[in-house]
Design a protein around this motif. Structure first.
Motif, PDB file in Angstrom:
ATOM      1  N   GLY A 206      -3.263 -34.449 -31.263  1.00 36.99           N
ATOM      2  CA  GLY A 206      -4.331 -33.744 -30.565  1.00 36.99           C
ATOM      3  C   GLY A 206      -5.684 -33.893 -31.225  1.00 36.99           C
ATOM      4  N   PHE A 207      -6.737 -33.804 -30.442  1.00 35.42           N
ATOM      5  CA  PHE A 207      -8.095 -33.960 -30.939  1.00 35.42           C
ATOM      6  C   PHE A 207      -8.576 -32.661 -31.570  1.00 35.42           C
ATOM      7  CE2 PHE A 207      -7.763 -37.458 -28.047  1.00 35.42           C
ATOM      8  CZ  PHE A 207      -8.578 -38.448 -28.591  1.00 35.42           C
ATOM      9  N   VAL A 208      -9.129 -32.783 -32.775  1.00 41.74           N
ATOM     10  CA  VAL A 208      -9.738 -31.660 -33.483  1.00 41.74           C
ATOM     11  C   VAL A 208     -11.149 -32.110 -33.850  1.00 41.74           C
ATOM     12  CG1 VAL A 208      -9.638 -30.173 -35.514  1.00 41.74           C
ATOM     13  CG2 VAL A 208      -7.515 -30.915 -34.402  1.00 41.74           C
ATOM     14  N   ASP A 209     -12.143 -31.323 -33.424  1.00 46.04           N
ATOM     15  CA  ASP A 209     -13.548 -31.673 -33.650  1.00 46.04           C
ATOM     16  C   ASP A 209     -13.868 -33.074 -33.127  1.00 46.04           C
ATOM     17  OD1 ASP A 209     -14.069 -29.218 -34.862  1.00 46.04           O
ATOM     18  OD2 ASP A 209     -13.468 -29.978 -36.837  1.00 46.04           O
ATOM     19  N   GLY A 210     -13.263 -33.451 -32.011  1.00 39.16           N
ATOM     20  CA  GLY A 210     -13.557 -34.730 -31.385  1.00 39.16           C
ATOM     21  C   GLY A 210     -12.818 -35.925 -31.946  1.00 39.16           C
ATOM     22  N   ARG A 211     -11.919 -35.700 -32.922  1.00 38.09           N
ATOM     23  CA  ARG A 211     -11.178 -36.817 -33.517  1.00 38.09           C
ATOM     24  C   ARG A 211      -9.683 -36.598 -33.363  1.00 38.09           C
ATOM     25  NH1 ARG A 211     -13.856 -39.628 -38.515  1.00 38.09           N
ATOM     26  NH2 ARG A 211     -11.915 -40.713 -38.201  1.00 38.09           N
ATOM     27  N   GLY A 212      -8.970 -37.672 -33.043  1.00 32.70           N
ATOM     28  CA  GLY A 212      -7.521 -37.610 -32.902  1.00 32.70           C
ATOM     29  C   GLY A 212      -6.931 -39.005 -33.008  1.00 32.70           C
ATOM     30  N   ARG A 213      -5.672 -39.137 -32.577  1.00 30.34           N
ATOM     31  CA  ARG A 213      -5.011 -40.443 -32.622  1.00 30.34           C
ATOM     32  C   ARG A 213      -4.428 -40.738 -31.244  1.00 30.34           C
ATOM     33  NH1 ARG A 213      -4.627 -42.809 -37.385  1.00 30.34           N
ATOM     34  NH2 ARG A 213      -2.855 -44.119 -36.872  1.00 30.34           N
ATOM     35  N   VAL A 214      -4.544 -42.023 -30.850  1.00 32.66           N
ATOM     36  CA  VAL A 214      -4.005 -42.454 -29.562  1.00 32.66           C
ATOM     37  C   VAL A 214      -3.126 -43.685 -29.770  1.00 32.66           C
ATOM     38  CG1 VAL A 214      -5.951 -41.535 -28.250  1.00 32.66           C
ATOM     39  CG2 VAL A 214      -6.008 -43.915 -29.024  1.00 32.66           C
ATOM     40  N   PHE A 215      -2.229 -43.905 -28.817  1.00 35.29           N
ATOM     41  CA  PHE A 215      -1.342 -45.062 -28.837  1.00 35.29           C
ATOM     42  C   PHE A 215      -1.727 -45.963 -27.668  1.00 35.29           C
ATOM     43  CE2 PHE A 215       2.503 -47.374 -27.721  1.00 35.29           C
ATOM     44  CZ  PHE A 215       2.900 -47.853 -28.953  1.00 35.29           C
ATOM     45  N   VAL A 216      -2.081 -47.198 -27.991  1.00 35.47           N
ATOM     46  CA  VAL A 216      -2.449 -48.159 -26.956  1.00 35.47           C
ATOM     47  C   VAL A 216      -2.108 -49.567 -27.448  1.00 35.47           C
ATOM     48  CG1 VAL A 216      -4.846 -48.353 -27.750  1.00 35.47           C
ATOM     49  CG2 VAL A 216      -4.283 -48.954 -25.406  1.00 35.47           C
ATOM     50  N   SER A 217      -1.599 -50.375 -26.568  1.00 40.03           N
ATOM     51  CA  SER A 217      -1.288 -51.775 -26.856  1.00 40.03           C
ATOM     52  C   SER A 217      -0.381 -51.934 -28.068  1.00 40.03           C
ATOM     53  CB  SER A 217      -2.581 -52.572 -27.052  1.00 40.03           C
ATOM     54  OG  SER A 217      -2.306 -53.938 -27.148  1.00 40.03           O
ATOM     55  N   GLY A 218       0.591 -51.050 -28.178  1.00 38.62           N
ATOM     56  CA  GLY A 218       1.592 -51.189 -29.235  1.00 38.62           C
ATOM     57  C   GLY A 218       1.189 -50.683 -30.601  1.00 38.62           C
ATOM     58  N   ALA A 219       0.076 -49.964 -30.713  1.00 40.20           N
ATOM     59  CA  ALA A 219      -0.358 -49.479 -32.026  1.00 40.20           C
ATOM     60  C   ALA A 219      -1.083 -48.143 -31.877  1.00 40.20           C
ATOM     61  CB  ALA A 219      -1.286 -50.492 -32.689  1.00 40.20           C
ATOM     62  N   GLU A 220      -1.076 -47.373 -32.974  1.00 40.59           N
ATOM     63  CA  GLU A 220      -1.839 -46.125 -33.013  1.00 40.59           C
ATOM     64  C   GLU A 220      -3.222 -46.406 -33.567  1.00 40.59           C
ATOM     65  OE1 GLU A 220      -0.237 -42.658 -34.857  1.00 40.59           O
ATOM     66  OE2 GLU A 220       1.717 -42.916 -33.898  1.00 40.59           O
TER      67      GLU A 220
ATOM     68  N   VAL B 270      -7.166 -44.439 -34.516  1.00 35.09           N
ATOM     69  CA  VAL B 270      -8.009 -43.254 -34.649  1.00 35.09           C
ATOM     70  C   VAL B 270      -8.964 -43.289 -33.467  1.00 35.09           C
ATOM     71  CG1 VAL B 270      -9.771 -42.128 -36.051  1.00 35.09           C
ATOM     72  CG2 VAL B 270      -7.839 -43.252 -37.150  1.00 35.09           C
ATOM     73  N   ALA B 271      -9.162 -42.149 -32.850  1.00 30.73           N
ATOM     74  CA  ALA B 271     -10.011 -42.107 -31.654  1.00 30.73           C
ATOM     75  C   ALA B 271     -10.982 -40.947 -31.735  1.00 30.73           C
ATOM     76  CB  ALA B 271      -9.147 -41.990 -30.403  1.00 30.73           C
ATOM     77  N   GLU B 272     -12.113 -41.125 -31.056  1.00 26.31           N
ATOM     78  CA  GLU B 272     -13.111 -40.067 -30.929  1.00 26.31           C
ATOM     79  C   GLU B 272     -13.360 -39.816 -29.450  1.00 26.31           C
ATOM     80  OE1 GLU B 272     -16.589 -41.420 -32.997  1.00 26.31           O
ATOM     81  OE2 GLU B 272     -15.873 -40.618 -34.902  1.00 26.31           O
ATOM     82  N   ILE B 273     -13.586 -38.541 -29.127  1.00 28.06           N
ATOM     83  CA  ILE B 273     -13.864 -38.166 -27.747  1.00 28.06           C
ATOM     84  C   ILE B 273     -14.980 -37.149 -27.743  1.00 28.06           C
ATOM     85  CG2 ILE B 273     -12.176 -36.300 -27.654  1.00 28.06           C
ATOM     86  CD1 ILE B 273     -11.513 -37.285 -24.773  1.00 28.06           C
ATOM     87  N   GLU B 274     -15.801 -37.189 -26.701  1.00 29.79           N
ATOM     88  CA  GLU B 274     -16.841 -36.176 -26.509  1.00 29.79           C
ATOM     89  C   GLU B 274     -16.415 -35.286 -25.365  1.00 29.79           C
ATOM     90  OE1 GLU B 274     -20.730 -37.786 -26.016  1.00 29.79           O
ATOM     91  OE2 GLU B 274     -20.566 -39.030 -27.815  1.00 29.79           O
ATOM     92  N   GLY B 275     -16.634 -34.028 -25.497  1.00 24.38           N
ATOM     93  CA  GLY B 275     -16.286 -33.097 -24.433  1.00 24.38           C
ATOM     94  C   GLY B 275     -14.880 -32.553 -24.606  1.00 24.38           C
ATOM     95  N   ALA B 276     -14.258 -32.200 -23.479  1.00 25.99           N
ATOM     96  CA  ALA B 276     -12.929 -31.580 -23.491  1.00 25.99           C
ATOM     97  C   ALA B 276     -11.904 -32.528 -24.084  1.00 25.99           C
ATOM     98  CB  ALA B 276     -12.524 -31.198 -22.066  1.00 25.99           C
ATOM     99  N   ALA B 277     -11.129 -31.989 -25.023  1.00 24.58           N
ATOM    100  CA  ALA B 277     -10.134 -32.805 -25.715  1.00 24.58           C
ATOM    101  C   ALA B 277      -8.770 -32.653 -25.058  1.00 24.58           C
ATOM    102  CB  ALA B 277     -10.053 -32.391 -27.181  1.00 24.58           C
ATOM    103  N   PRO B 278      -8.161 -33.736 -24.624  1.00 27.03           N
ATOM    104  CA  PRO B 278      -6.823 -33.652 -24.032  1.00 27.03           C
ATOM    105  C   PRO B 278      -5.777 -33.356 -25.104  1.00 27.03           C
ATOM    106  CG  PRO B 278      -7.565 -35.929 -24.110  1.00 27.03           C
ATOM    107  CD  PRO B 278      -8.696 -35.091 -24.593  1.00 27.03           C
ATOM    108  N   ALA B 279      -4.671 -32.758 -24.692  1.00 29.21           N
ATOM    109  CA  ALA B 279      -3.581 -32.433 -25.625  1.00 29.21           C
ATOM    110  C   ALA B 279      -2.708 -33.662 -25.850  1.00 29.21           C
ATOM    111  CB  ALA B 279      -2.753 -31.288 -25.032  1.00 29.21           C
TER     112      ALA B 279
END
Length: 152
Positions: A107-121, A123-132
């Motif tokens: 989950g995103f905390v302060d706009g930072r979290g981890r995502v899985f895409v194309s076979g790898a995890e 680090v990701a950043e998001i602005e606005g509402a953070a998805p669970a």
């Protein structure tokens, strides 16, 4: 040198055919994409010599060189038309990720979290509402080793 000249004078077809097969074998073994057209050109020169056209060694070498240059230049134009350069390169992983759907794994905390895409995890950043965790996001860009994502 006289042996090679005598061999060429006796069997020019086989010399050019052997050169073409050798270049084609090296191309098949190493997939350089540079030796295909010289191999084809050597084959064409072999056919020309089999037809009995009296070019001589110098003429055959000149024909081989001209055919190689022409075929290589024409093939580059064809490849650019068939496979335009604006398409993302399969080896440029970061540009391939843009526009892909990713799944949030942490989950995103302060706009930072981890995502899985194309076979790898990643680090990701998001602005606005953070998805669970478990929800989807869309990759919008890269900032060094971090992905910039938006809610899907």
């Amino acid at each position: 040198m006289d042996v090679l000249t005598d061999l060429h004078a006796a069997q020019p077809f086989w010399i050019w055919l052997a050169l073409g097969v050798l270049l084609l074998a090296v191309e098949a073994a190493f997939s350089t994409e540079w030796l295909l057209w010289p191999a084809v050109s050597a084959g064409v020169v072999a056919v020309v010599t089999a037809l009995g056209l009296p070019l001589g060694l110098a003429g055959e070498v000149a024909l081989f060189a001209a055919l190689t240059v022409a075929a290589t230049l024409l093939s580059r134009r064809l490849i650019q038309r068939v496979n335009p350069s604006d398409a993302p390169d399969i080896n440029a992983r970061d540009t391939r990720l843009i526009g892909q759907r990713a799944q949030v794994v942490q989950g995103f905390v302060d706009g930072r979290g981890r995502v899985f895409v194309s076979g790898a995890e990643w680090v990701a950043e998001i602005e606005g509402a953070a998805p669970a965790a478990g929800e989807s996001v869309i990759v919008e860009g890269m900032d060094g080793p971090k992905l910039k994502v938006r809610a899907a």
